[in-house]
Design a protein around this motif. Structure first.
Motif, PDB file in Angstrom:
ATOM      1  N   ILE A  59       0.792  -1.220   0.000  1.00  0.00           N
ATOM      2  CA  ILE A  59       0.000   0.000   0.000  1.00  0.00           C
ATOM      3  C   ILE A  59       0.832   1.281   0.000  1.00  0.00           C
ATOM      4  CG2 ILE A  59      -0.273   0.425   2.471  1.00  0.00           C
ATOM      5  CD1 ILE A  59      -3.303   0.742   1.852  1.00  0.00           C
ATOM      6  N   ALA A  60       2.088   1.233   0.444  1.00  0.00           N
ATOM      7  CA  ALA A  60       2.918   2.444   0.485  1.00  0.00           C
ATOM      8  C   ALA A  60       3.152   3.045  -0.903  1.00  0.00           C
ATOM      9  CB  ALA A  60       4.247   2.147   1.174  1.00  0.00           C
ATOM     10  N   THR A 226      -3.016   4.471   6.308  1.00  0.00           N
ATOM     11  CA  THR A 226      -2.934   3.014   6.355  1.00  0.00           C
ATOM     12  C   THR A 226      -1.488   2.535   6.285  1.00  0.00           C
ATOM     13  OG1 THR A 226      -5.088   2.869   5.278  1.00  0.00           O
ATOM     14  CG2 THR A 226      -3.726   0.887   5.267  1.00  0.00           C
ATOM     15  N   SER A 227      -0.707   3.114   5.380  1.00  0.00           N
ATOM     16  CA  SER A 227       0.689   2.690   5.238  1.00  0.00           C
ATOM     17  C   SER A 227       1.504   3.032   6.478  1.00  0.00           C
ATOM     18  CB  SER A 227       1.309   3.343   4.000  1.00  0.00           C
ATOM     19  OG  SER A 227       1.264   4.762   4.105  1.00  0.00           O
ATOM     20  N   LEU A 228       1.242   4.181   7.094  1.00  0.00           N
ATOM     21  CA  LEU A 228       1.966   4.553   8.306  1.00  0.00           C
ATOM     22  C   LEU A 228       1.631   3.619   9.462  1.00  0.00           C
ATOM     23  CD1 LEU A 228       1.710   8.461   8.184  1.00  0.00           C
ATOM     24  CD2 LEU A 228       3.784   7.085   7.931  1.00  0.00           C
ATOM     25  N   VAL A 229       0.343   3.272   9.595  1.00  0.00           N
ATOM     26  CA  VAL A 229      -0.063   2.355  10.667  1.00  0.00           C
ATOM     27  C   VAL A 229       0.574   0.983  10.463  1.00  0.00           C
ATOM     28  CG1 VAL A 229      -2.029   1.134  11.661  1.00  0.00           C
ATOM     29  CG2 VAL A 229      -2.204   3.575  11.182  1.00  0.00           C
ATOM     30  N   CYS A 230       0.571   0.505   9.231  1.00  0.00           N
ATOM     31  CA  CYS A 230       1.176  -0.805   8.954  1.00  0.00           C
ATOM     32  C   CYS A 230       2.680  -0.788   9.192  1.00  0.00           C
ATOM     33  CB  CYS A 230       0.870  -1.232   7.521  1.00  0.00           C
ATOM     34  SG  CYS A 230      -0.858  -1.642   7.213  1.00  0.00           S
ATOM     35  N   SER A 271      -3.850  -4.320   4.369  1.00  0.00           N
ATOM     36  CA  SER A 271      -3.774  -3.136   3.515  1.00  0.00           C
ATOM     37  C   SER A 271      -5.130  -2.773   2.925  1.00  0.00           C
ATOM     38  CB  SER A 271      -2.752  -3.374   2.401  1.00  0.00           C
ATOM     39  OG  SER A 271      -3.091  -4.532   1.650  1.00  0.00           O
ATOM     40  N   ILE A 272      -5.786  -3.722   2.282  1.00  0.00           N
ATOM     41  CA  ILE A 272      -7.070  -3.425   1.630  1.00  0.00           C
ATOM     42  C   ILE A 272      -8.150  -3.151   2.670  1.00  0.00           C
ATOM     43  CG2 ILE A 272      -8.883  -4.364   0.163  1.00  0.00           C
ATOM     44  CD1 ILE A 272      -6.773  -5.882  -1.380  1.00  0.00           C
ATOM     45  N   SER A 273      -8.212  -3.977   3.707  1.00  0.00           N
ATOM     46  CA  SER A 273      -9.287  -3.819   4.690  1.00  0.00           C
ATOM     47  C   SER A 273      -9.142  -2.522   5.476  1.00  0.00           C
ATOM     48  CB  SER A 273      -9.299  -5.009   5.646  1.00  0.00           C
ATOM     49  OG  SER A 273      -8.162  -4.993   6.481  1.00  0.00           O
TER      50      SER A 273
END
Length: 407
Positions: A59-60, A226-230, A271-273
């Motif tokens: 996702i990044a 989302t990318s930062l959280v992951c 990523s998607i969810s």
């Protein structure tokens, strides 16, 4: 053209429903694949690390391409929000959930997670994100629906009943186990797994509520959030794994079910969810997003009986019916609430008058009650905003309506 327009409006209005239902199928597949991987000996700590490493890698790049401009500044409060989101989701929620899944079964884990709508609803009320008016029918529907959903999940957990034979599982015979020690250990693991799943569900509900607040900062940058959280979650999960796992062999992974479980969980259910949930919560709120979670339990129960030879009991069937009833009661209440908000957002009446050769648009509050308007004193002033449009005259009703400039 009208048919295409109606079809487009239908798809646009029901897009959140389709998105959340699709996510439940994705979550169901993750539960089945993960259970197989954990049974083969993979550490759930390592699985969490690889899962979010895959999610970050997927996702990044999209965040860098589509959301490069106008990125919010990462201040200390914003960083703490991201840090806590990563701690609640990738670390606490998923480690506890995987441990509980390892000790129990996919169907039982999904049934325990169906407490999520109730926990999220209560936490949203405590955080003043949801307003309750017991006198209104829509609020009563959400409260009753939440209670019925939890009751159905508890019924599945506490009452098994006779086995319901399905046509694809009639010829499947489960393996027999002998010895009272094995039975006692299984019961202890089942209780331990139940406690872990409860903590995981509580962490998941907290994640939903906090994510709804973080989206106010990243209103137009959901992919970046989302990318930062992951990414932060991956770093936190690595630290936890180093503390809990002391053997380097646990990090080994090959072209097998372990790799499939990590890749599937990272791409589909992280990523998607995360992105889809953020988009849905932005439009409908956290309670709407979590109200679909009972569907995952039903899907997993069917897939588990087909793939893992799990038996479906009568208590599970009755509990599933109650969960579906509670689910649609909550959705009905949310639907009525959204309709009420749309009515309240209708703009005030607009009046146009002519003065000194200019058309003046007056936007103000007009009393709808004729009785109160008759009692009003003549010298009362009308709260209004006047906008002058030069060189625009209105002489007859056949002339075009003057342009309205938003204030």
């Amino acid at each position: 053209m009208e048919k295409l327009r109606c079809c487009g409006n239908f798809l646009e209005s029901y897009k959140p429903y389709f998105a959340m239902i699709s996510l439940q199928f994705g979550y169901a597949g993750m539960n089945i694949i993960t259970k197989v991987s954990l049974n083969r000996g993979m550490s759930h700590y390592v699985l969490v690390v690889y899962r979010h490493a895959f999610a970050t890698a997927v996702i990044a790049p999209f965040a860098l391409i589509f959301e490069r401009r106008g990125q919010p500044k990462i201040t200390f409060p914003v960083f703490m929000q991201i840090f806590i989101l990563a701690l609640l989701g990738p670390v606490i929620d998923q480690n506890f959930y995987y441990a509980g899944l390892k000790y129990t079964s996919p169907t039982f884990s999904c049934a325990m997670s169906n407490m999520l709508p109730a926990m999220t609803f209560i936490m949203a009320v405590m955080c003043r994100m949801e307003k309750i008016d017991v006198k209104k029918v829509r609020c009563q529907a959400k409260i009753v629906g939440t209670i019925v959903t939890v009751a159905g999940a508890m019924l599945m957990t506490l009452y098994k009943g006779p086995i319901v034979e399905l046509f694809w599982s009639k010829n499947i015979h489960p393996r027999q186990t002998s010895g009272t020690d094995t039975s006692s250990n299984t019961d202890k693991d089942w209780v331990k797994g139940s406690i872990l799943l409860i903590f995981a569900t509580l962490s998941w509900a907290s994640l939903f509520v906090l994510q709804a607040k973080a989206l106010k900062t990243y209103k137009n940058h959901q992919l970046s959030l989302t990318s930062l959280v992951c990414f932060v979650g991956t770093l936190q999960a690595i630290a936890v794994t180093f503390v809990m796992e002391h053997k380097t062999s646990v990090w080994e992974i090959g072209w097998d079910m372990n790799l499939l479980a990590a890749a599937y969980a990272g791409i589909v259910t992280s990523s998607i969810s995360y992105y889809v949930q953020g988009m849905v919560m932005k439009k409908r709120g956290p309670v709407f997003a979590t109200a679909f979670s009972p569907l995952m339990m039903i899907i997993v129960a069917i897939m588990g009986s087909f793939i893992l030879s799990e038996k479906i009991f009568l208590g599970g069937v009755i509990g599933g019916i109650l969960i579906v009833i509670g689910l649609y009661a909550v959705l009905w209440g949310k639907h009525k609430e959204n309709k009420q908000k749309e009515v309240e957002e209708i703009p005030e009446p607009v009046k146009s008058i002519q003065a000194n050769g200019n058309t003046i648009l007056v936007i103000g509050d007009i009393e709808a009650n004729a009785f109160e308007s008759e009692k009003a004193e003549p010298n009362n002033k009308l709260s209004a905003v006047a906008i002058a449009l030069p060189n625009a005259r209105i002489t007859h009703q056949s002339q075009p309506t003057p342009q309205i400039i938003p204030v």
